[in-house]
Design a protein around this motif. Sequence first.
Motif, short mmCIF file in Angstrom:
data_model
loop_
_atom_site.label_atom_id
_atom_site.label_comp_id
_atom_site.label_asym_id
_atom_site.label_seq_id
_atom_site.Cartn_x
_atom_site.Cartn_y
_atom_site.Cartn_z
N TYR A 12 39.16 37.16 37.73
CA TYR A 12 39.48 38.23 38.68
C TYR A 12 38.19 38.84 39.19
CZ TYR A 12 44.05 37.79 36.51
OH TYR A 12 45.24 37.29 36.04
N ARG A 13 38.16 39.20 40.47
CA ARG A 13 36.98 39.83 41.06
C ARG A 13 37.15 41.33 41.26
NH1 ARG A 13 33.53 36.16 44.70
NH2 ARG A 13 33.98 34.14 43.82
N ASN A 14 38.38 41.78 41.44
CA ASN A 14 38.63 43.19 41.72
C ASN A 14 39.19 43.88 40.48
OD1 ASN A 14 37.90 42.85 44.44
ND2 ASN A 14 39.93 42.07 44.90
N LEU A 17 39.73 44.16 35.08
CA LEU A 17 40.06 42.90 34.43
C LEU A 17 39.22 41.79 35.04
CD1 LEU A 17 41.86 41.22 32.50
CD2 LEU A 17 43.52 41.08 34.37
N ARG A 18 38.47 41.07 34.20
CA ARG A 18 37.58 40.02 34.68
C ARG A 18 38.13 38.62 34.43
NH1 ARG A 18 36.01 42.47 38.19
NH2 ARG A 18 34.53 44.12 37.97
N ALA A 19 38.88 38.43 33.33
CA ALA A 19 39.42 37.10 33.04
C ALA A 19 40.51 37.18 31.99
CB ALA A 19 38.31 36.18 32.54
N LEU A 20 41.38 36.16 32.01
CA LEU A 20 42.35 35.92 30.94
C LEU A 20 41.90 34.67 30.21
CD1 LEU A 20 45.85 36.52 32.54
CD2 LEU A 20 44.68 37.93 30.87
N VAL A 21 41.92 34.74 28.89
CA VAL A 21 41.34 33.70 28.06
C VAL A 21 42.33 33.24 27.00
CG1 VAL A 21 39.37 33.15 26.55
CG2 VAL A 21 39.13 34.91 28.29
N VAL A 31 45.56 31.50 20.64
CA VAL A 31 45.91 32.86 21.05
C VAL A 31 45.68 32.93 22.56
CG1 VAL A 31 45.36 35.30 20.81
CG2 VAL A 31 45.21 33.80 18.81
N HIS A 32 46.73 33.26 23.29
CA HIS A 32 46.68 33.33 24.75
C HIS A 32 46.62 34.79 25.21
CE1 HIS A 32 47.66 29.11 24.84
NE2 HIS A 32 48.72 29.34 24.08
N ASP A 33 46.19 34.96 26.44
CA ASP A 33 46.19 36.26 27.12
C ASP A 33 45.25 37.30 26.51
OD1 ASP A 33 47.93 35.27 28.99
OD2 ASP A 33 49.70 36.00 27.95
N ILE A 34 44.13 36.84 25.98
CA ILE A 34 43.05 37.77 25.63
C ILE A 34 42.40 38.16 26.95
CG2 ILE A 34 40.84 38.04 24.44
CD1 ILE A 34 41.83 35.90 22.43
N LYS A 35 42.16 39.45 27.14
CA LYS A 35 41.60 39.94 28.40
C LYS A 35 40.12 40.27 28.23
CE LYS A 35 45.96 41.97 29.72
NZ LYS A 35 46.81 42.76 28.88
N ILE A 36 39.33 39.91 29.22
CA ILE A 36 37.95 40.38 29.30
C ILE A 36 37.97 41.54 30.28
CG2 ILE A 36 35.60 39.85 30.01
CD1 ILE A 36 36.08 36.98 29.14
N ILE A 37 37.55 42.70 29.78
CA ILE A 37 37.58 43.95 30.55
C ILE A 37 36.15 44.40 30.83
CG2 ILE A 37 38.34 46.36 30.55
CD1 ILE A 37 40.69 44.42 30.47
N ASP A 38 35.91 44.84 32.06
CA ASP A 38 34.62 45.40 32.44
C ASP A 38 34.68 46.90 32.19
OD1 ASP A 38 32.14 45.92 33.49
OD2 ASP A 38 32.62 45.21 35.51
N GLU A 79 30.49 32.55 26.48
CA GLU A 79 31.05 31.45 27.28
C GLU A 79 31.46 31.96 28.66
OE1 GLU A 79 31.81 27.63 28.24
OE2 GLU A 79 30.83 28.37 26.43
N TYR A 80 31.97 33.17 28.73
CA TYR A 80 32.32 33.77 30.02
C TYR A 80 31.08 33.88 30.91
CZ TYR A 80 33.54 37.36 33.44
OH TYR A 80 33.72 38.06 34.61
N ARG A 81 30.00 34.39 30.37
CA ARG A 81 28.78 34.55 31.16
C ARG A 81 28.24 33.20 31.62
NH1 ARG A 81 27.99 38.87 27.05
NH2 ARG A 81 28.13 40.83 28.21
#
Length: 94
Positions: A12-14, A17-21, A31-38, A79-81
């Motif tokens: 996601y850009r806006n 929330l940056r990603a679902l992992v 484990v699904h739907d871990i969120k990366i939050i800014d 890994e996200y970076r």
Amino acid sequence: MEITDIHFRQFYRNGKLRALVSVTFDRTFAVHDIKIIDGSDRLFLAMPSRRMPDGQYRDIVHPIGPVMREELEQKVLGEYRRTVSRLSGQTYTG
């Protein structure tokens, strides 16, 4: 437990929330739907949660202690970076 796979399901850009992992442990448990939050000062992980009858949210899966939480966060965010840098063709600074 060893983290054996990290799969980004959506970026996601806006918003915050940056990603679902999805993360796989020992090639046997996912484990699904871990969120990366800014957040205001750093990126962090938000574990999958469920809304309770009282309106509050409660994690349905999470690390029990700080050692596993730190390992999970370091590996997923690292890994996200790397992935964001590779996709954008530049060094990630977030």
